[in-house]
Structures are given as structure tokens and as C-alpha cells.
Write an enzyme that holds these catalytic residues in place. Structure first.
Site, mmCIF file in Angstrom:
data_model
loop_
_atom_site.group_PDB
_atom_site.id
_atom_site.type_symbol
_atom_site.label_atom_id
_atom_site.label_comp_id
_atom_site.label_asym_id
_atom_site.label_seq_id
_atom_site.Cartn_x
_atom_site.Cartn_y
_atom_site.Cartn_z
ATOM 1 N N THR A 135 9.994 1.560 -3.467
ATOM 2 C CA THR A 135 9.262 1.563 -4.738
ATOM 3 C C THR A 135 9.653 0.283 -5.449
ATOM 4 O O THR A 135 10.842 0.016 -5.625
ATOM 5 C CB THR A 135 9.672 2.772 -5.609
ATOM 6 O OG1 THR A 135 9.537 3.970 -4.835
ATOM 7 C CG2 THR A 135 8.805 2.866 -6.848
ATOM 8 N N ASP A 149 4.316 2.180 -6.456
ATOM 9 C CA ASP A 149 4.799 3.290 -5.630
ATOM 10 C C ASP A 149 4.112 3.195 -4.265
ATOM 11 O O ASP A 149 3.109 3.862 -4.005
ATOM 12 C CB ASP A 149 4.465 4.607 -6.349
ATOM 13 C CG ASP A 149 4.841 5.829 -5.527
ATOM 14 O OD1 ASP A 149 5.705 5.697 -4.643
ATOM 15 O OD2 ASP A 149 4.260 6.901 -5.775
ATOM 16 N N GLU A 160 0.365 2.177 -5.324
ATOM 17 C CA GLU A 160 0.017 2.957 -6.505
ATOM 18 C C GLU A 160 0.414 2.149 -7.730
ATOM 19 O O GLU A 160 1.571 1.774 -7.900
ATOM 20 C CB GLU A 160 0.689 4.338 -6.476
ATOM 21 C CG GLU A 160 0.152 5.190 -5.331
ATOM 22 C CD GLU A 160 0.501 6.677 -5.422
ATOM 23 O OE1 GLU A 160 1.495 7.027 -6.084
ATOM 24 O OE2 GLU A 160 -0.236 7.481 -4.806
ATOM 25 N N GLU A 165 1.390 1.833 -11.361
ATOM 26 C CA GLU A 165 2.008 2.764 -12.305
ATOM 27 C C GLU A 165 2.811 1.998 -13.358
ATOM 28 O O GLU A 165 3.162 0.839 -13.177
ATOM 29 C CB GLU A 165 2.943 3.739 -11.565
ATOM 30 C CG GLU A 165 2.281 4.417 -10.366
ATOM 31 C CD GLU A 165 3.046 5.630 -9.848
ATOM 32 O OE1 GLU A 165 3.962 6.108 -10.546
ATOM 33 O OE2 GLU A 165 2.722 6.078 -8.726
ATOM 34 N N GLU A 174 -8.406 5.107 -3.205
ATOM 35 C CA GLU A 174 -9.433 5.446 -4.203
ATOM 36 C C GLU A 174 -10.465 4.332 -4.360
ATOM 37 O O GLU A 174 -11.620 4.596 -4.689
ATOM 38 C CB GLU A 174 -8.783 5.700 -5.563
ATOM 39 C CG GLU A 174 -7.924 6.938 -5.632
ATOM 40 C CD GLU A 174 -7.146 6.974 -6.932
ATOM 41 O OE1 GLU A 174 -7.696 7.449 -7.934
ATOM 42 O OE2 GLU A 174 -5.995 6.485 -6.937
ATOM 43 N N ARG A 218 -0.089 6.907 3.466
ATOM 44 C CA ARG A 218 -0.963 8.067 3.265
ATOM 45 C C ARG A 218 -0.994 9.005 4.470
ATOM 46 O O ARG A 218 -1.142 10.221 4.295
ATOM 47 C CB ARG A 218 -2.392 7.606 2.951
ATOM 48 C CG ARG A 218 -2.534 6.770 1.706
ATOM 49 C CD ARG A 218 -2.184 7.530 0.460
ATOM 50 N NE ARG A 218 -2.365 6.692 -0.731
ATOM 51 C CZ ARG A 218 -1.810 6.942 -1.901
ATOM 52 N NH1 ARG A 218 -1.041 8.010 -2.069
ATOM 53 N NH2 ARG A 218 -2.010 6.135 -2.924
ATOM 54 N N GLN A 246 2.223 10.920 4.318
ATOM 55 C CA GLN A 246 2.142 11.787 3.131
ATOM 56 C C GLN A 246 1.235 12.994 3.379
ATOM 57 O O GLN A 246 1.585 14.126 3.068
ATOM 58 C CB GLN A 246 1.605 10.959 1.947
ATOM 59 C CG GLN A 246 1.451 11.745 0.647
ATOM 60 C CD GLN A 246 0.747 10.920 -0.436
ATOM 61 O OE1 GLN A 246 0.413 9.750 -0.244
ATOM 62 N NE2 GLN A 246 0.514 11.537 -1.585
ATOM 63 N N HIS A 251 -7.008 10.009 -11.185
ATOM 64 C CA HIS A 251 -6.303 9.861 -9.906
ATOM 65 C C HIS A 251 -6.085 11.218 -9.239
ATOM 66 O O HIS A 251 -6.321 11.376 -8.036
ATOM 67 C CB HIS A 251 -4.957 9.160 -10.110
ATOM 68 C CG HIS A 251 -4.105 9.150 -8.872
ATOM 69 N ND1 HIS A 251 -4.416 8.392 -7.763
ATOM 70 C CD2 HIS A 251 -2.974 9.830 -8.549
ATOM 71 C CE1 HIS A 251 -3.502 8.589 -6.823
ATOM 72 N NE2 HIS A 251 -2.619 9.471 -7.269
ATOM 73 N N LYS A 265 6.773 8.243 0.766
ATOM 74 C CA LYS A 265 6.995 7.521 -0.495
ATOM 75 C C LYS A 265 8.369 6.866 -0.571
ATOM 76 O O LYS A 265 8.536 5.860 -1.256
ATOM 77 C CB LYS A 265 6.902 8.515 -1.665
ATOM 78 C CG LYS A 265 5.584 9.235 -1.790
ATOM 79 C CD LYS A 265 4.578 8.378 -2.501
ATOM 80 C CE LYS A 265 3.393 9.219 -2.947
ATOM 81 N NZ LYS A 265 2.455 8.426 -3.753
ATOM 82 N N ASP A 278 8.580 10.671 -10.258
ATOM 83 C CA ASP A 278 7.223 10.133 -10.325
ATOM 84 C C ASP A 278 6.274 11.244 -10.755
ATOM 85 O O ASP A 278 6.197 12.291 -10.102
ATOM 86 C CB ASP A 278 6.811 9.566 -8.965
ATOM 87 C CG ASP A 278 5.549 8.718 -9.070
ATOM 88 O OD1 ASP A 278 5.211 8.270 -10.196
ATOM 89 O OD2 ASP A 278 4.900 8.506 -8.039
#
Ligand code: MN
Length: 360
Positions: A227, A203, A169, A171, A328, A207, A210, A109, A223, A102
């Protein structure tokens, strides 16, 4: 043709009712049965049983000439190719993924997350970011196909318990072809020989886990629990008309990361949460392009294999409402029962969707 017409023809794996999984191409709402088509002698020149298994890997290994020839033969055969309806089929993971990487290729971002994770730092971007496409090795075994339920992970956050900060996420990912011998890097200019096609990637990210674990070696358990990818691998050939100039890079990258031509993908993307669209963006704004990602990933000579997955990193735009993650967007993290769906399209070429519902 709902984005799945003759100019798209994405590859996947599906099983008709009572039948075994086999490789197929999506055409409208049908699956063209590639195994049956080959048995009819209408895909000459390919090794026997290229499409009879439950993964595209044998076809991916054949390389670009076989991909181009097969696509042309398919377009000629669409009128009467053997097929079955997707509505009653089981749609499976299209590829046996050997390795999953990844990247972190969106300037917006990386800047947004830098501010959130390192609020005291003067610079949101770390000093290496504009010099190389930053990435980490993810976990291939937990890459699942769209529709697979997502179990809320537990872990250290730093106390122990179910994550209280479950995020997404948005992607794109590319699936690789034949690969390279160990010790021989893939030049950026050879991307077309090695990148078969693209899928949407979610993904899923815890948080709190992480944030506690990521320094100094990067994401791990925050993570690797899941996925999700979309089931249809859209060939790079279908996306060629939607390659556009990438954004300028400053400083100029090292020679092995320089490219000629247009390598940004003009793909509209959106995030839907429980039926409401919460973000819209476009992949063309990514700072690092996929040929640069592939060149960087192999510059030390490591070997790519057929069916590896390389994801872009979260795709966030500069405008409010174009961010690719909840953190975000300033939105609450996911609750049990929430359903997230990512969609993508380049003009008439649909990438379909990748969806997942959170289970406690
Ligand atoms: Mn990611």
C-alpha cells in the site's frame, strides 16, 4: 508556492545528503528542519528530541494543542528557519504505522464493485452498507512511501501464479494522534483531537486473488502485498477551509455516527497512468465521513495509537471517468513497467503525489 505555501506546511521525514533522517515540514521546494529549529530553542514547550527521529509519531502523540502551537510558531519562523532543498534529499515514510484500516466509504465504488464481484445479486450493496462504514484491517508492515517499486504478487487466483489482474485504488487516509484508552470509544465530535492529517493512498489490489479469497472474511493477500502513501501529511488544520457539507445519508445513522458541522473534504483527485490522466474525481462525494469512520472504528472500545492509518476506501464519482480503480474504469490491468501516480489538491493546498512502478 506550488501548493506548499505557508497555509499548507505538511509534515514528513527526510534526510539531507549525508545526514540522518529527521522530521521536517515542506515549504515550497525546501524541507524546514524541525529538529534543528527545536535545538535553536524556537519550538519551546515540546519534549526534547520530538523531531530528531525518523518518524512523526512522538509529535503525533502530543495532541492537538501542541500541533496548533507548533503550526503557529512555524508560520512565524518561515523567514529564517533552518532548511535544506528537497531536490537532493531522501524523502522517507513519514510515520511508523502501527495499524492500518481500509474503509469502503464510496457509495459509487461499493455499488460498482458489488456489480462486478456479485453479478447475479439483485442489490449491488450488501444490507449493512448504509448502516455502518464497512472496513477491513489491512497490513501496516507493507505500507510504503511514494516511489517505492511495487512487485507483482503471486498467489491463488485460484490456480497459482503472478496476478493477472493488478489494479489500483485511489484513496485518502488519515493519520491519528494521541489515541484513546482501551475500552473508551472516540466520539465523532472529538475527531479534531485525534485526526492529525491526511495523505494520499494507493491501495494496490490483485483482483483475481481478491475475488477468490475474500468471502467470508474479507480482503487478505490480494491487498497486503503493498500500500503506497504520499510522503507529506497535510494537517487537518490546513484543510479546515475545505471542509464542506457531506452528502445526505438515508437511513439516518445511529446516534454514535451522527455529526454536526461540515465533514466532507473538498479535495480534487486524479489518477495518472504512464503520463496520461485517466480519472478525475473529488473526495467530497464520499458517503461516510472521517469522523464517522473514527467513531465506528472505536465504538467497541478498541484503542487507536499515534500514527495509525485509516484509509477512505476507493473514491469513485458517479460520472464516467471519475472512478478510482482500473476495473471500474473498464481499463486493462497493470503491466510490468507501468507507473501510476495519484495527485490531490484542495485549492492552494497540495497533497502532493503518490507514485509507484510495477516490477515483475
Ligand atoms: Mn481499498
Amino acid at each position: 508556492m506550488n501548493g506548499f505555501g505557508a497555509d499548507n506546511l505538511p509534515y514528513g521525514v527526510a534526510a539531507p545528503p549525508g545526514g540522518a533522517p529527521r522530521c521536517v515540514v515542506r515549504y515550497g521546494d525546501d524541507a524546514i528542519d524541525l529538529d534543528a529549529l527545536q535545538r535553536e530553542g524556537r519550538l519551546p514547550g515540546l519534549p526534547e528530541h520530538t523531531f530528531g527521529g525518523a518518524a512523526l509519531n512522538p509529535f503525533l502523540a502530543l495532541g492537538r494543542t501542541a500541533w496548533e502551537t507548533t503550526r503557529a510558531r512555524l508560520q512565524d519562523a518561515l523567514g529564517d528557519a533552518p532548511r535544506f532543498p528537497l531536490a537532493t534529499a531522501e524523502i522517507l515514510l513519514p510515520v511508523q504505522i502501527g495499524d492500518y484500516v481500509d474503509f469502503y466509504s464510496s457509495l459509487e465504488h461499493a455499488s460498482n464493485l458489488g456489480r462486478l464481484f456479485r453479478p447475479d445479486a439483485e442489490e449491488p450493496l450488501l444490507p449493512n452498507w448504509r448502516h455502518l462504514p464497512v472496513a477491513y484491517h489491512g497490513r501496516a508492515s507493507s505500507v510504503v512511501v511514494s516511489g517505492t517499486p511495487i512487485h507483482r504478487p503471486s498467489g491463488q487466483r485460484p490456480g497459482f501464479g503472478p496476478t493477472e489482474a493488478l489494479d489500483i485504488e485511489l484513496e485518502l487516509g488519515f493519520i491519528t494522534g494521541p489515541g484513546n484508552p482501551l475500552g473508551t470509544p472516540i466520539p465523532a465530535a472529538h475527531a479534531r483531537d485525534h485526526v492529525f492529517g491526511f495523505v494520499l493512498v494507493n491501495d494496490w489490489s490483485a483482483r483475481d486473488i481478491q475475488r477468490w479469497e475474500y468471502q467470508p472474511l474479507g480482503p487478505f493477500l490480494g491487498k497486503s502485498f503493498a500500500t503506497s502513501i504520499s510522503p507529506w501529511v497535510v494537517p487537518l488544520q490546513a484543510l479546515e477551509p475545505h471542509l464542506v457539507p457531506a452528502r445526505p445519508q438515508e437511513p439516518e445513522p445511529l446516534p454514535y455516527l451522527r455529526t454536526d458541522g461540515d465533514w466532507a473534504l473538498d479535495i480534487d483527485l486524479e489518477i495518472e497512468l504512464n503520463g496520461t490522466t485517466i480519472s478525475r474525481t473529488n473526495a467530497r462525494g464520499l458517503y461516510w465521513t472521517f469522523p464517522q469512520q473514527l467513531a465506528h472504528a472505536t465504538v467497541n472500545g478498541t484503542n487507536v495509537r499515534p500514527g495509525d492509518l485509516y484509509a477512505s476506501g476507493t473514491i469513485s464519482g458517479p460520472a464516467p471517468g471519475s472512478e478510482g480503480s482500473l476495473i471500474e474504469l473498464g481499463r486493462p490491468f497493470l503491466r510490468d513497467g507501468d507507473t501510476v501516480t495519484l495527485r490531490g489538491a484542495a485549492g492552494e493546498i497540495s497533497l502532493g503525489e503518490v507514485t509507484g512502478t510495477i516490477r515483475g
